[in-house]
Design a protein around this motif. Structure first.
Motif, PDB file in Angstrom:
ATOM      1  N   ARG A 180      27.260  29.071  24.498  1.00 51.74           N
ATOM      2  CA  ARG A 180      26.386  28.991  25.660  1.00 51.74           C
ATOM      3  C   ARG A 180      26.175  30.325  26.374  1.00 51.74           C
ATOM      4  NH1 ARG A 180      26.537  30.212  31.297  1.00 51.74           N
ATOM      5  NH2 ARG A 180      25.518  28.573  32.490  1.00 51.74           N
ATOM      6  N   ASP A 181      27.238  31.033  26.677  1.00 55.38           N
ATOM      7  CA  ASP A 181      27.124  32.283  27.437  1.00 55.38           C
ATOM      8  C   ASP A 181      26.367  33.346  26.649  1.00 55.38           C
ATOM      9  OD1 ASP A 181      28.522  31.091  29.482  1.00 55.38           O
ATOM     10  OD2 ASP A 181      30.417  32.109  29.053  1.00 55.38           O
ATOM     11  N   GLY A 182      26.667  33.465  25.369  1.00 55.71           N
ATOM     12  CA  GLY A 182      25.974  34.455  24.554  1.00 55.71           C
ATOM     13  C   GLY A 182      24.500  34.153  24.419  1.00 55.71           C
ATOM     14  N   PHE A 183      24.155  32.876  24.272  1.00 59.48           N
ATOM     15  CA  PHE A 183      22.742  32.511  24.144  1.00 59.48           C
ATOM     16  C   PHE A 183      21.990  32.769  25.443  1.00 59.48           C
ATOM     17  CE2 PHE A 183      19.354  29.163  24.039  1.00 59.48           C
ATOM     18  CZ  PHE A 183      18.588  29.754  23.050  1.00 59.48           C
ATOM     19  N   LEU A 184      22.594  32.448  26.586  1.00 61.07           N
ATOM     20  CA  LEU A 184      21.941  32.731  27.859  1.00 61.07           C
ATOM     21  C   LEU A 184      21.739  34.228  28.038  1.00 61.07           C
ATOM     22  CD1 LEU A 184      20.824  31.961  30.601  1.00 61.07           C
ATOM     23  CD2 LEU A 184      23.170  31.936  31.488  1.00 61.07           C
ATOM     24  N   THR A 185      22.728  35.026  27.672  1.00 62.70           N
ATOM     25  CA  THR A 185      22.571  36.483  27.753  1.00 62.70           C
ATOM     26  C   THR A 185      21.405  36.950  26.895  1.00 62.70           C
ATOM     27  OG1 THR A 185      24.914  36.818  28.217  1.00 62.70           O
ATOM     28  CG2 THR A 185      23.711  38.691  27.298  1.00 62.70           C
ATOM     29  N   PHE A 186      21.275  36.379  25.712  1.00 65.93           N
ATOM     30  CA  PHE A 186      20.158  36.718  24.837  1.00 65.93           C
ATOM     31  C   PHE A 186      18.821  36.358  25.491  1.00 65.93           C
ATOM     32  CE2 PHE A 186      17.256  35.099  21.467  1.00 65.93           C
ATOM     33  CZ  PHE A 186      16.962  36.314  20.856  1.00 65.93           C
ATOM     34  N   LEU A 187      18.713  35.183  26.084  1.00 66.31           N
ATOM     35  CA  LEU A 187      17.471  34.781  26.742  1.00 66.31           C
ATOM     36  C   LEU A 187      17.130  35.714  27.896  1.00 66.31           C
ATOM     37  CD1 LEU A 187      17.839  30.883  27.020  1.00 66.31           C
ATOM     38  CD2 LEU A 187      16.507  32.182  25.348  1.00 66.31           C
ATOM     39  N   ARG A 188      18.119  36.014  28.697  1.00 66.92           N
ATOM     40  CA  ARG A 188      17.885  36.764  29.933  1.00 66.92           C
ATOM     41  C   ARG A 188      17.686  38.254  29.680  1.00 66.92           C
ATOM     42  NH1 ARG A 188      22.153  35.207  34.306  1.00 66.92           N
ATOM     43  NH2 ARG A 188      23.493  35.912  32.614  1.00 66.92           N
ATOM     44  N   ASP A 189      18.485  38.836  28.788  1.00 67.12           N
ATOM     45  CA  ASP A 189      18.480  40.285  28.612  1.00 67.12           C
ATOM     46  C   ASP A 189      17.590  40.768  27.476  1.00 67.12           C
ATOM     47  OD1 ASP A 189      20.320  40.191  30.630  1.00 67.12           O
ATOM     48  OD2 ASP A 189      22.048  40.730  29.392  1.00 67.12           O
ATOM     49  N   GLU A 190      17.204  39.859  26.579  1.00 66.15           N
ATOM     50  CA  GLU A 190      16.404  40.294  25.436  1.00 66.15           C
ATOM     51  C   GLU A 190      15.074  39.567  25.314  1.00 66.15           C
ATOM     52  OE1 GLU A 190      18.746  41.109  21.830  1.00 66.15           O
ATOM     53  OE2 GLU A 190      20.526  40.581  22.998  1.00 66.15           O
ATOM     54  N   VAL A 191      15.079  38.230  25.433  1.00 64.22           N
ATOM     55  CA  VAL A 191      13.818  37.505  25.281  1.00 64.22           C
ATOM     56  C   VAL A 191      12.898  37.758  26.474  1.00 64.22           C
ATOM     57  CG1 VAL A 191      12.728  35.252  25.024  1.00 64.22           C
ATOM     58  CG2 VAL A 191      14.868  35.729  23.839  1.00 64.22           C
ATOM     59  N   GLN A 192      13.395  37.614  27.689  1.00 65.63           N
ATOM     60  CA  GLN A 192      12.542  37.819  28.858  1.00 65.63           C
ATOM     61  C   GLN A 192      11.921  39.219  28.894  1.00 65.63           C
ATOM     62  OE1 GLN A 192      14.896  36.657  32.290  1.00 65.63           O
ATOM     63  NE2 GLN A 192      14.287  34.517  32.094  1.00 65.63           N
ATOM     64  N   PRO A 193      12.672  40.307  28.656  1.00 62.66           N
ATOM     65  CA  PRO A 193      12.035  41.626  28.615  1.00 62.66           C
ATOM     66  C   PRO A 193      11.026  41.767  27.469  1.00 62.66           C
ATOM     67  CG  PRO A 193      14.384  41.855  28.990  1.00 62.66           C
ATOM     68  CD  PRO A 193      14.150  40.422  28.646  1.00 62.66           C
ATOM     69  N   ALA A 194      11.305  41.132  26.327  1.00 62.97           N
ATOM     70  CA  ALA A 194      10.365  41.212  25.204  1.00 62.97           C
ATOM     71  C   ALA A 194       9.036  40.553  25.550  1.00 62.97           C
ATOM     72  CB  ALA A 194      10.977  40.555  23.969  1.00 62.97           C
ATOM     73  N   ILE A 195       9.084  39.459  26.287  1.00 66.73           N
ATOM     74  CA  ILE A 195       7.842  38.795  26.694  1.00 66.73           C
ATOM     75  C   ILE A 195       7.122  39.625  27.759  1.00 66.73           C
ATOM     76  CG2 ILE A 195       6.865  36.723  27.726  1.00 66.73           C
ATOM     77  CD1 ILE A 195       7.998  36.464  24.839  1.00 66.73           C
ATOM     78  N   ALA A 196       7.867  40.179  28.708  1.00 62.45           N
ATOM     79  CA  ALA A 196       7.258  41.003  29.758  1.00 62.45           C
ATOM     80  C   ALA A 196       6.577  42.232  29.177  1.00 62.45           C
ATOM     81  CB  ALA A 196       8.319  41.415  30.774  1.00 62.45           C
ATOM     82  N   ALA A 197       7.054  42.714  28.026  1.00 64.75           N
ATOM     83  CA  ALA A 197       6.425  43.861  27.375  1.00 64.75           C
ATOM     84  C   ALA A 197       5.148  43.482  26.652  1.00 64.75           C
ATOM     85  CB  ALA A 197       7.402  44.485  26.384  1.00 64.75           C
ATOM     86  N   ARG A 198       4.925  42.202  26.433  1.00 62.02           N
ATOM     87  CA  ARG A 198       3.763  41.740  25.665  1.00 62.02           C
ATOM     88  C   ARG A 198       2.690  41.070  26.519  1.00 62.02           C
ATOM     89  NH1 ARG A 198       8.029  41.795  22.242  1.00 62.02           N
ATOM     90  NH2 ARG A 198       7.628  42.090  19.996  1.00 62.02           N
ATOM     91  N   ALA A 199       3.033  40.701  27.758  1.00 56.95           N
ATOM     92  CA  ALA A 199       2.079  39.974  28.595  1.00 56.95           C
ATOM     93  C   ALA A 199       2.380  40.232  30.060  1.00 56.95           C
ATOM     94  CB  ALA A 199       2.161  38.477  28.308  1.00 56.95           C
ATOM     95  N   PRO A 200       1.352  40.192  30.918  1.00 54.44           N
ATOM     96  CA  PRO A 200       1.576  40.337  32.365  1.00 54.44           C
ATOM     97  C   PRO A 200       2.160  39.053  32.929  1.00 54.44           C
ATOM     98  CG  PRO A 200      -0.756  39.978  31.910  1.00 54.44           C
ATOM     99  CD  PRO A 200      -0.080  40.061  30.584  1.00 54.44           C
ATOM    100  N   VAL A 201       3.448  39.052  33.261  1.00 60.77           N
ATOM    101  CA  VAL A 201       4.118  37.832  33.695  1.00 60.77           C
ATOM    102  C   VAL A 201       4.625  37.984  35.117  1.00 60.77           C
ATOM    103  CG1 VAL A 201       4.801  37.318  31.322  1.00 60.77           C
ATOM    104  CG2 VAL A 201       6.393  38.521  32.832  1.00 60.77           C
ATOM    105  N   ASP A 202       4.741  36.851  35.788  1.00 61.57           N
ATOM    106  CA  ASP A 202       5.317  36.778  37.128  1.00 61.57           C
ATOM    107  C   ASP A 202       6.806  36.492  36.962  1.00 61.57           C
ATOM    108  OD1 ASP A 202       6.145  36.193  39.685  1.00 61.57           O
ATOM    109  OD2 ASP A 202       4.431  34.909  40.163  1.00 61.57           O
TER     110      ASP A 202
END
Length: 280
Positions: free
Chosen positions: A119-141
């Motif tokens: 659980r902790d590792g997956f949340l870290t992946f979502l927060r620290d890697e997936v969210q920035p990857a999406i923000a780099a590809r689209a204008p997000v709030d």
């Protein structure tokens, strides 16, 4: 990509955790119109191999008439696996749980014998890697990011809602597996930070035998398991506790959808998740 997952206007990329491990397949569907000044809201859907196409089609239909449907433009992100089939059951059991099932008799079924605790590792992946990857590809709030999960993923959503509230602005748990470790989820409500929004959706026939199953082989076992896991009453109890923990400033929605069971509830619940994300 798997046949049936590719839909017009969507794309995908594989993203491996920086700390090592197998990559995840990230599915992405972007709005067709220009972004508002603050950026688009973002909906993150777990188990994307199973339900991302359903989510995208529901959003496209709803966004054609936003005033009538309550569904507006948003970035849709699915987190899945580069694997055949709807689920990689071993990985999802590990990713969505903090430890073994607390259900009486745990270990007697294959799902409960799989590795847990990621659980902790997956949340870290979502927060620290997936969210920035999406923000780099689209204008997000960044203040309008919503996490959505079904079943065991819904339990993960509730766990993050309580213990890491700031990771997302809102949470949608569809048929959450509260039975896996109910004590952990309710204890997590004492750690709520701020006033994240929460929506919990379940189906009418998740706690008892659906009419179409009566008389079928294995019906008695299904009825016993559904009664023991008490998906509906546990969800209602969690919602009441979450409302008390958040107080008057919070928003916690609950719906029990008539005529739906654990599988069929997903499609109508995703439409409600889209409306919930837009309302934020």
């Amino acid at each position: 990509m798997e046949p049936g997952i590719v839909i017009e206007g969507s794309s995908w990329f594989d993203l491996a955790p920086r700390g090592g491990g197998a990559p995840y397949r990230v599915l992405l569907a972007l709005p067709r119109q220009p972004a508002p000044p603050a950026g688009f809201p973002v909906l993150y859907l777990l188990d994307a191999n199973a339900s991302f196409a359903t989510l995208v089609e529901a959003q496209r239909r709803g966004a054609e008439r936003p005033a009538g449907t309550g569904i507006g433009p948003m970035v849709l992100v699915g987190i899945g696996h580069a694997a055949e089939g709807l689920y990689d059951r071993g990985r999802r059991t590990f990713d969505y749980t903090a430890g073994p099932s607390r259900e009486a008799g745990a270990g007697t079924r294959s799902a409960e014998a799989r590795a847990t605790g990621g659980r902790d590792g997956f949340l870290t992946f979502l927060r620290d890697e997936v969210q920035p990857a999406i923000a780099a590809r689209a204008p997000v709030d960044a203040g309008r990011q919503v996490l959505v999960g079904h079943s065991l993923a819904g339990g993960f959503v509730l766990d993050v809602f309580g213990r890491d509230s700031a990771a997302f602005a809102a949470y949608v748990a569809i048929s959450p597996s509260i039975w896996w470790d109910e004590a952990r989820l309710t204890d997590g409500l004492a750690r709520l930070d701020g006033t994240p929004r929460l929506s919990v959706v379940v189906g009418e026939w998740e706690q008892e035998l659906a009419p179409w199953l009566r008389g079928q082989p294995g019906a008695a076992e299904i009825a016993e398991r559904r009664g023991r896991r008490a998906m509906v009453s546990r969800a209602e109890a969690f919602v009441a506790q979450a409302r008390a923990a958040l107080g008057e400033a919070g928003r916690v929605d609950f719906e029990c959808l008539a005529g739906e069971d654990h599988a069929s509830v997903v499609a109508p619940a995703l439409t409600r998740a889209l409306r919930f994300a837009t309302a934020g």
